[in-house]
Motif scaffolding. Structure first.
Motif, short mmCIF file in Angstrom:
data_model
loop_
_atom_site.label_atom_id
_atom_site.label_comp_id
_atom_site.label_asym_id
_atom_site.label_seq_id
_atom_site.Cartn_x
_atom_site.Cartn_y
_atom_site.Cartn_z
N GLY A 51 -0.25 22.53 -41.83
CA GLY A 51 -1.20 23.57 -41.51
C GLY A 51 -2.43 23.54 -42.39
N GLY A 52 -3.44 24.31 -42.00
CA GLY A 52 -4.63 24.45 -42.82
C GLY A 52 -5.66 23.36 -42.69
N VAL A 53 -5.55 22.50 -41.68
CA VAL A 53 -6.50 21.40 -41.55
C VAL A 53 -7.58 21.70 -40.49
CG1 VAL A 53 -4.82 19.69 -42.30
CG2 VAL A 53 -5.08 20.17 -39.85
N GLY A 54 -7.51 22.87 -39.84
CA GLY A 54 -8.52 23.22 -38.85
C GLY A 54 -8.19 22.77 -37.44
N LYS A 55 -6.91 22.68 -37.16
CA LYS A 55 -6.47 22.20 -35.84
C LYS A 55 -6.95 23.09 -34.70
CE LYS A 55 -2.28 23.00 -35.39
NZ LYS A 55 -2.65 24.29 -34.74
N SER A 56 -6.82 24.40 -34.86
CA SER A 56 -7.23 25.32 -33.81
C SER A 56 -8.74 25.27 -33.60
CB SER A 56 -6.80 26.74 -34.14
OG SER A 56 -5.39 26.85 -34.17
N MET A 57 -9.49 25.12 -34.66
CA MET A 57 -10.94 25.01 -34.54
C MET A 57 -11.31 23.73 -33.78
SD MET A 57 -13.89 24.71 -37.46
CE MET A 57 -13.52 22.97 -37.71
N VAL A 58 -10.65 22.63 -34.10
CA VAL A 58 -10.91 21.37 -33.40
C VAL A 58 -10.54 21.51 -31.92
CG1 VAL A 58 -10.20 18.95 -33.19
CG2 VAL A 58 -10.69 19.92 -35.44
N THR A 59 -9.41 22.17 -31.64
CA THR A 59 -9.02 22.40 -30.25
C THR A 59 -10.11 23.17 -29.51
OG1 THR A 59 -6.68 22.49 -30.85
CG2 THR A 59 -7.28 23.45 -28.75
N SER A 60 -10.63 24.20 -30.13
CA SER A 60 -11.68 25.02 -29.52
C SER A 60 -12.94 24.20 -29.26
CB SER A 60 -12.01 26.21 -30.42
OG SER A 60 -10.87 27.00 -30.66
N LEU A 61 -13.33 23.39 -30.22
CA LEU A 61 -14.55 22.59 -30.07
C LEU A 61 -14.39 21.52 -29.00
CD1 LEU A 61 -15.65 22.17 -33.80
CD2 LEU A 61 -16.48 23.82 -32.11
N LEU A 62 -13.21 20.89 -28.93
CA LEU A 62 -12.97 19.89 -27.90
C LEU A 62 -13.02 20.52 -26.50
CD1 LEU A 62 -10.07 17.77 -29.46
CD2 LEU A 62 -12.47 17.10 -29.19
N ALA A 63 -12.41 21.70 -26.38
CA ALA A 63 -12.44 22.39 -25.09
C ALA A 63 -13.87 22.77 -24.72
CB ALA A 63 -11.57 23.64 -25.16
N LEU A 64 -14.63 23.21 -25.70
CA LEU A 64 -16.02 23.58 -25.44
C LEU A 64 -16.86 22.38 -25.02
CD1 LEU A 64 -18.04 25.92 -25.53
CD2 LEU A 64 -18.44 25.38 -27.94
N ALA A 65 -16.64 21.24 -25.69
CA ALA A 65 -17.37 20.02 -25.34
C ALA A 65 -17.04 19.57 -23.92
CB ALA A 65 -17.06 18.91 -26.33
N ALA A 66 -15.76 19.66 -23.55
CA ALA A 66 -15.36 19.28 -22.20
C ALA A 66 -15.97 20.21 -21.16
CB ALA A 66 -13.84 19.28 -22.09
N ALA A 67 -15.99 21.51 -21.47
CA ALA A 67 -16.57 22.48 -20.54
C ALA A 67 -18.06 22.25 -20.36
CB ALA A 67 -16.30 23.90 -21.04
#
Length: 277
Positions: A51-67
């Motif tokens: 934990g603590g590596v920013g996984k959820s933030m990366v998930t959010s940014l990848l989803a945003l880029a795809a959208a």
């Protein structure tokens, strides 16, 4: 001695045809059926060894880029005990349901999201559940949620290689894994566990994202490796992964996630990476 007497009741690896022979289960039989009112084209799991590596933030940014590239996108928040996706997108209302299932909420940019935090009475209530219940909840997000038509679904996994990652790999048709890391040597070692789990489950690792790679000095613009020198290129070569991205330590981005404004974030550092998934 007859073949019947030699039988040890284990049909695996046995070449003898007999009336008692039992077919071994197909691994694909563990897959759960997607909600009938939904279509999902590609499933990408985002995981980390710790934990603590920013996984959820990366998930959010990848989803945003795809959208932003014109794809229909969803996020399944599988981090049941530590859900943070709704907060990053500023979603606080409870989803509604009908006879088809629970309808996923949509963010301002049209990303469909489902998380346990959207279903709790209070957002700060802890989820004190045992592993099987948590795993069952993740399955229900796949089977009972009305996702509609989705081109890419990103699954935000909890850290580690325990019950929930195993459930996701066995129950969802995962097409690829993005592994998130940071520069520390310890994290690099733990990342290999996540990569090896993906290999064990016959799911390809389609990218490595090193978060907090450097901090850019606001005065001189120098890139400072606060958490140590980057290892992501060496790790990528060792694991045979070609798609690599590095993200800086960015207080502005962290603040945007805290305020529910991740959709206003700069995604240029992950744009090319996301297009290759």
């Amino acid at each position: 001695m007859s073949q019947e007497c030699e039988c040890n009741e284990s049909c695996e690896g046995c070449t003898v045809e007999c009336d008692q022979r039992q077919e071994q289960p197909d691994p694909a039989s563990f897959l759960e059926e997607l909600n009938g009112k939904s279509y999902v084209g590609k499933v990408i799991a985002v995981m980390s060894g710790k934990g603590g590596v920013g996984k959820s933030m990366v998930t959010s940014l990848l989803a945003l880029a795809a959208a932003k590239s014109g794809k229909r996108v969803a996020i399944l928040d599988a981090d049941v005990t530590g859900p943070s996706i709704p907060m990053a997108f500023g979603l606080h209302e409870r989803p509604v349901g009908d006879e088809a299932g629970i309808v996923a909420l949509e963010s301002e940019s049209g990303i469909k999201i489902m998380s346990i935090n959207l279903l709790l009475q209070n957002e700060t209530d802890p989820v004190v559940w045992r592993g099987p219940i948590i795993a069952g909840t993740v399955k229900q997000f796949w089977t009972d949620v009305v996702w509609g038509d989705v081109d890419y679904m990103f699954v935000d996994m909890p850290p580690g290689t325990g019950d929930v990652p195993l459930t996701v790999f066995q129950s969802l048709p995962v097409d690829g894994v993005v592994v998130v890391t940071t520069p520390q040597d310890l994290v690099s070692m733990i990342v290999e566990k996540a990569v090896n789990m993906a290999k064990m489950m016959n799911v390809p690792v389609v990218g490595l994202v090193e978060n907090m790679s450097w901090y850019e000095c606001p005065c001189c613009g120098q890139k400072l490796p606060i958490f140590g020198e980057s290892h992501v290129q060496e790790d990528a070569a060792r694991f045979g992964v070609e798609n690599v991205a590095c993200l800086p330590l960015n207080p502005t981005l962290a603040a945007a996630c805290d305020k529910g404004m991740v959709e206003s974030a700069d995604i240029s550092a992950l744009w090319d990476f996301a297009q290759k998934l």
